[in-house]
Scaffold this active site. Sequence first.
Site, short mmCIF file in Angstrom:
data_model
loop_
_atom_site.label_atom_id
_atom_site.label_comp_id
_atom_site.label_asym_id
_atom_site.label_seq_id
_atom_site.Cartn_x
_atom_site.Cartn_y
_atom_site.Cartn_z
N ARG A 135 0.95 -1.29 -0.03
CA ARG A 135 -0.10 -0.01 -0.02
C ARG A 135 0.97 1.30 -0.02
O ARG A 135 0.45 2.24 -0.58
CB ARG A 135 -0.86 -0.06 1.14
CG ARG A 135 -2.08 -0.95 1.13
CD ARG A 135 -2.70 -1.67 2.38
NE ARG A 135 -3.99 -2.04 2.10
CZ ARG A 135 -4.13 -3.47 2.05
NH1 ARG A 135 -2.83 -4.16 1.83
NH2 ARG A 135 -5.05 -3.98 2.15
N ASP B 273 -4.19 -15.37 7.33
CA ASP B 273 -3.18 -15.98 6.64
C ASP B 273 -2.34 -16.73 7.89
O ASP B 273 -1.36 -17.47 7.65
CB ASP B 273 -2.06 -14.94 6.22
CG ASP B 273 -2.70 -13.91 4.84
OD1 ASP B 273 -3.50 -14.73 4.41
OD2 ASP B 273 -2.42 -12.98 5.02
#
Length: 425
Positions: A13, A308
């Site tokens: 990002r 995750d």
Amino acid sequence: MVRVPGDKSISHRALILGALSVGETRISGLLEGEDVINTAKAMRSLGATIERTGDYAWSVCGVGVAGFAQPRTPLDFGNSGTGCRLVMGAVAGCPVTAVFDGDASLRSRPMRRVLDPLELMGARIGPTGEGGRLPLTLVGARDPLPILYRTPVASAQIKSAVLLAGLAAPGNTTVIESEASRDHTELMLRHFGADIVSTPEGSHGRKIVLRGQPELHGAEVVVPADPSSAAFPIVAALIVPGSDLVLSDVMANPLRTGLFTTLREMGASIEQSEDRRDAGEAMARLRVRASRLRGVEVPAERAPSMIDEYLVLAVAAAFAEGTTIMRGLQELRVKESDRLEATAAMLRVNGVKAEISGDDLIVEGKGHVPGEGLVATHMDHRIAMSALVMGLGADKPVRVDDTAFIATSFPDFIPMMRSLGAELT
Ligand code: S3P
């Protein structure tokens, strides 16, 4: 004390928002793994100037919102769904045409989930692989439309793609999610000067409203250590008797710390101290000591905050006493590999009883793991690292068929684990 590499989500990002800003963005602590480097290359192809200025220190000079240049070659995201899907959103709001591609793992992953809202915003999809998969051509909208979009699954990647496209649209782009997913895009957009408001929606959801066409200005970004990478030495420390490990600067955003909550419920000794905050993101120091673990039930609504981490949680569950039930894992089927099947296979081949029931995974912990299995990694970095962590505590060594993909997210994993005393050959 160790510091694991920079957070992968934040690193992608920072590069993308830096590229969409006017002026210089200075990033420290960037994850220099293959996934993030591919995003940096894509940003360069789209016109940003990006330089490495020191160890993990990078400078980005951006082109401004909707300012991407026409890329001359396909954008190759390698193994990274995040890089690919977020850049699709950013490109969808610019009048350029780009070809998106990746490795065999990424080519097998669903892209329609991102393309559907981007088409509603005015992007057009050219030729694609089967079922809308990579390689595909995306034609960005000259005049993107703001939309209100309810994400069909809790996915920060879908949410982020819509918000990044919405930067170029006039008026408000709204995303509603029924389960809150990681909010790094929202926090970082605010840090770069966007007007973005997030409010609770329903019992676990969020409504995010972004005002379009802001002037984003370059910013300083300090990337915290990645809790998803910290998960591996943390579980290793819990299962190897006598361990006592301190990790610094670990991101403590509550939308990422479901694993720590779960491990504590299992009886793990994880002490958190020295909380601080940078660019809206909380970070903390963690001290982890080897612990006797017990089986627990992990509720489905916790999945987005530890999506995750189930592979390595399953390893911890195998070393626990009793049954661990992990509910609502359907999204694991569309990660770098089918992680639901892969987790069960990793455990079974090492003598642990594991069962998939619908979207739930049930692991029978016996307090120890026999080991001696050869684990198939399926081009998935987290399978490789989880299996190696399991081997550290198992009765007999565990082997993996391929360690190459570890470089996508944690290039120094093997040397770092060796420095902590792990025997990896
Ligand atoms: C990520 C979001 C998650 C996660 C991935 C990183 C992100 O994917 O699995 O590793 O940075 O936005 P989904 O949003 O598809 O669940």
